[in-house]
Enzyme design. Structure first.
Site, short mmCIF file in Angstrom:
data_model
loop_
_atom_site.label_atom_id
_atom_site.label_comp_id
_atom_site.label_asym_id
_atom_site.label_seq_id
_atom_site.Cartn_x
_atom_site.Cartn_y
_atom_site.Cartn_z
N THR A 1 1.58 -2.00 7.91
CA THR A 1 1.34 -3.04 8.49
C THR A 1 1.84 -3.98 9.87
O THR A 1 2.18 -3.25 10.48
CB THR A 1 2.65 -4.40 6.96
OG1 THR A 1 1.80 -4.12 6.02
CG2 THR A 1 1.48 -5.63 7.90
N ARG B 1 -3.85 -5.85 -6.44
CA ARG B 1 -2.46 -6.37 -5.75
C ARG B 1 -2.10 -6.81 -4.80
O ARG B 1 -3.09 -6.77 -3.98
CB ARG B 1 -1.63 -4.81 -5.86
CG ARG B 1 0.03 -4.78 -4.97
CD ARG B 1 0.22 -4.46 -3.82
NE ARG B 1 0.88 -4.23 -4.01
CZ ARG B 1 1.65 -4.44 -2.29
NH1 ARG B 1 0.84 -4.74 -1.36
NH2 ARG B 1 3.11 -3.93 -1.70
N1 GLY Z 1 4.08 -5.43 3.56
C1 GLY Z 1 2.79 -4.77 2.74
C2 GLY Z 1 2.78 -4.51 1.63
O1 GLY Z 1 3.34 -4.67 0.33
O2 GLY Z 1 1.53 -4.93 1.70
#
Ligand code: GLY
Length: 349
Positions: free
Chosen positions: A196, A224
């Site tokens: 990320t 998700r």
């Molecule tokens: N921190 C990024 C994710 O788990 O989508």
């Protein structure tokens, strides 16, 4: 017994007048006082944001708003096809579709925007900001988020690069030896990411912003959402205190409300680094047994980054070895994160 709104207000006013309710919702007023501003410009990000922190810092010095500056910073990574954790080239979901999440907060105006599971738009951070700027909503997801982006003039494109398509096929072919996909090979390392980019900034006036953008957990179940689009989990800003954000396994950060928790810990007087470490403890407190090895060590990693209104910064990871990017008057650089556990305690794969 139910009370109508008017009766409720009259009753609570009478109780307060009699001295039975606290006059302030904040029991310790000193703890909630804004931190002093020292006028130090600082941009902090996950380590994949090294180019971005420099760009954002230079723009802030030139007078650009903190949120516009850090979004320009993360756009570099979103549009980089070789970063497989964000935007163009991000690893896809289980169906081979790239679904992106992003959110942002603008401290001076207390505004926030977010998109989740958006497809075919390379810069979800800018779509999150458009949700913030042009709607009364905070969060749009899926097809609605894409429709909104198209209406705002964003161009759709195929985000699945050849490299990410090959990685997805390799993952699929190695899922189950008995299925109909060929070329299963035990010696092939499957490329996974929870990567990320998070970026947070403060300017000389003490104004603060934060942004996080991601392609999420590689090969995730379609639909998700991770922590990145969740205000308070993937990033959070309070202009009186500072900003924080996260990368790594998002599910744990969601349960810990991690970014909100870091900002609240800074409000109570902790340094950015201490606040990030306190949030790590909180994540561990919320971790289910299935994510722990026999010694109680987590089988995942998360990373936090924070900047205070006065320009102090910090970062922490669960395991030793984490790094983050920072740019301030000393220049752009990568620095080591604080950590809860030494590398020797990391579970073997
Ligand atoms: N921190 C990024 C994710 O788990 O989508």
């Amino acid at each position: 017994m139910t009370l109508d709104r008017r009766t409720f207000l009259e009753k609570t006013a009478a109780v307060a007048a009699a001295g039975f309710l606290p006059r302030s919702a904040f029991p310790d007023a000193r703890a909630w006082a804004p931190l002093p501003r020292a006028g130090r410009v600082c941009v902090v990000a996950s380590s994949n944001g090294l180019r971005g922190v420099k760009l954002a810092y230079d723009r802030i010095l030139a007078g650009t708003d903190t949120l516009d500056a850090i979004i320009a910073g993360v756009n570099i990574t979103e549009l980089d096809p070789t970063d497989q954790s964000v935007g163009l080239g991000g690893l896809p979901n289980a169906d081979g579709v790239v679904q992106l999440d992003a959110s942002c907060m603008h401290g001076p105006t207390n505004r926030a925007g977010s998109v989740g599971c958006i497809e075919e738009i390379a810069t979800p951070s800018l779509v999150a900001k458009a949700v913030m700027d042009y709607t009364a909503h905070v969060m749009l997801v899926g097809e609605g988020a894409k429709k909104f982006a198209l209406a705002m003039g964003f161009r759709p494109q195929n985000l699945l690069t050849e490299q990410s398509r090959q990685d997805w096929l390799r993952w699929k072919a190695n899922l189950n030896p008995g299925d109909a996909w060929l070329d299963r090979r035990d010696d092939v390392k499957i490329n996974f990411t929870h990567g990320t980019i998070n970026m947070n900034a403060v300017n000389a006036a003490g104004d603060v912003s934060s942004v996080t953008t991601t392609s999420g957990w590689s090969y995730k179940i379609p639909g998700r959402l991770g922590d990145s689009p969740i205000i308070g989990a993937g990033q959070y800003t309070d202009n009186a205190v500072g900003a924080a954000g996260s990368t790594g396994q998002g599910e744990l950060c969601i349960k810990a409300c991690a970014s909100f928790y870091i900002v609240e810990q800074m409000r109570l007087g902790k340094s950015p680094e201490q606040a990030c470490l306190a949030a790590m403890e909180r994540v561990m407190h919320m971790t289910e047994a299935r994510w722990l090895d026999g010694r109680g060590r987590p089988k995942y990693d998360v990373n936090f980054y924070a900047v205070a209104k006065d320009g102090r910064f910090g970062g922490a990871s669960l395991y030793q070895g984490g790094e983050f990017a920072v740019c301030d008057a000393d220049g752009a650089r990568v620095v080591k994160s604080a950590y809860l556990y030494p590398n020797s305690e990391r579970p073997r794969e």
